[in-house]
Design a protein around this motif. Structure first.
Motif, PDB file in Angstrom:
ATOM      1  N   HIS A 122      20.163  16.574 -12.181  1.00  0.00           N
ATOM      2  CA  HIS A 122      20.176  17.873 -12.846  1.00  0.00           C
ATOM      3  C   HIS A 122      18.796  18.221 -13.394  1.00  0.00           C
ATOM      4  CE1 HIS A 122      24.811  17.632 -13.587  1.00  0.00           C
ATOM      5  NE2 HIS A 122      24.450  17.034 -12.455  1.00  0.00           N
ATOM      6  N   THR A 123      18.012  17.217 -13.740  1.00  0.00           N
ATOM      7  CA  THR A 123      16.627  17.367 -14.185  1.00  0.00           C
ATOM      8  C   THR A 123      15.843  16.191 -13.605  1.00  0.00           C
ATOM      9  OG1 THR A 123      17.031  16.085 -16.197  1.00  0.00           O
ATOM     10  CG2 THR A 123      17.232  18.482 -16.388  1.00  0.00           C
ATOM     11  N   LEU A 124      14.522  16.308 -13.657  1.00  0.00           N
ATOM     12  CA  LEU A 124      13.685  15.209 -13.190  1.00  0.00           C
ATOM     13  C   LEU A 124      12.920  14.619 -14.370  1.00  0.00           C
ATOM     14  CD1 LEU A 124      12.152  16.490  -9.829  1.00  0.00           C
ATOM     15  CD2 LEU A 124      14.075  14.950 -10.177  1.00  0.00           C
ATOM     16  N   THR A 125      13.081  13.343 -14.568  1.00  0.00           N
ATOM     17  CA  THR A 125      12.257  12.623 -15.527  1.00  0.00           C
ATOM     18  C   THR A 125      11.024  12.150 -14.772  1.00  0.00           C
ATOM     19  OG1 THR A 125      13.292  10.502 -15.010  1.00  0.00           O
ATOM     20  CG2 THR A 125      14.298  11.810 -16.783  1.00  0.00           C
ATOM     21  N   GLU A 127      10.614  11.701 -10.518  1.00  0.00           N
ATOM     22  CA  GLU A 127       9.837  12.717  -9.810  1.00  0.00           C
ATOM     23  C   GLU A 127       9.528  12.355  -8.364  1.00  0.00           C
ATOM     24  OE1 GLU A 127       6.459  14.400 -11.727  1.00  0.00           O
ATOM     25  OE2 GLU A 127       7.647  15.054 -13.442  1.00  0.00           O
ATOM     26  N   SER A 128       9.214  11.103  -8.076  1.00  0.00           N
ATOM     27  CA  SER A 128       8.874  10.756  -6.697  1.00  0.00           C
ATOM     28  C   SER A 128      10.093  10.831  -5.780  1.00  0.00           C
ATOM     29  CB  SER A 128       8.235   9.370  -6.608  1.00  0.00           C
ATOM     30  OG  SER A 128       9.163   8.380  -6.967  1.00  0.00           O
ATOM     31  N   GLY A 129      11.292  10.681  -6.343  1.00  0.00           N
ATOM     32  CA  GLY A 129      12.508  10.751  -5.549  1.00  0.00           C
ATOM     33  C   GLY A 129      13.083  12.139  -5.394  1.00  0.00           C
ATOM     34  N   GLY A 130      12.650  13.072  -6.218  1.00  0.00           N
ATOM     35  CA  GLY A 130      13.132  14.440  -6.115  1.00  0.00           C
ATOM     36  C   GLY A 130      14.501  14.641  -6.732  1.00  0.00           C
ATOM     37  N   HIS A 131      15.023  15.855  -6.565  1.00  0.00           N
ATOM     38  CA  HIS A 131      16.314  16.237  -7.128  1.00  0.00           C
ATOM     39  C   HIS A 131      17.497  15.777  -6.280  1.00  0.00           C
ATOM     40  CE1 HIS A 131      13.852  19.412  -9.122  1.00  0.00           C
ATOM     41  NE2 HIS A 131      14.731  19.268 -10.096  1.00  0.00           N
TER      42      HIS A 131
END
Length: 180
Positions: free
Chosen positions: A95-98, A102-106
């Motif tokens: 639901h959000t990116l920590t 970030e490297s794995g995406g949504h």
């Protein structure tokens, strides 16, 4: 809208949340991946790495619910073919990116080996993007290994634009951005 039965008329698939009553068919889904030589079950939230179905199910339920320990909510779904009820794929959405995510995406997704190459990946991703819109996301990032041309093609078929290439753990990866 309930995530237990989200469906788009142009689609042959429906997204369903994993549940205890699906244990047998989910384990069959997992075993098909292993029999095919896959080392993981993409989009499943770690199904390949748990010996206990109940532990896996409890973990994906936990990461979906808001709590002080869980800052990155994640929903996991299986796509089920409407015509015969067969589990076709699996998809998860953060639901959000920590910073850690970030490297794995949504969004991460996969299709069972026996159903690959039939267009189900695009249909499954379209349903997930609809869900992302319900979460009020404005854009999503999809990450894949550069040599995973099927995943890249799926992202591009849903409007994904290549925005970044990077190396992680010796593997060249790509980020595709989809504006919602």
């Amino acid at each position: 809208m309930s995530d237990r039965g989200m469906r788009m008329d142009r689609n042959e698939l429906v997204l369903v949340s994993p549940s205890k009553d699906m244990e047998h068919e989910i384990l069959q889904y997992k075993e098909e991946h292993f029999a095919f030589g896959d080392r993981q079950v993409h989009g499943s939230g770690g199904l390949a790495f748990d010996d206990s179905f109940d532990e896996w199910l409890n973990r994906i339920r936990f990461i979906r619910e808001k709590s002080p320990e869980n800052i990155a909510l994640t929903s996991t779904f299986f796509s089920r073919r409407v015509s015969d009820g067969k589990l076709i794929g699996c998809v998860k959405i953060h639901h959000t990116l920590t910073e850690e995510l970030e490297s794995g995406g949504h969004i991460a997704y996969g299709i069972r080996p026996s159903e690959r190459g039939k267009g189900y990946g695009t249909q499954q991703l379209e349903l997930c993007l609809e869900y992302a819109g319900q979460l009020k996301l404005k854009r999503v990032i999809i990450a894949c290994d550069k040599d995973n041309t099927a995943s890249a093609k799926t992202a591009m078929s849903c409007g994904g634009k290549l925005v970044k290439e990077f190396e992680e753990d010796g593997i060249l990866k790509q980020h595709y951005l989809i504006e919602l």
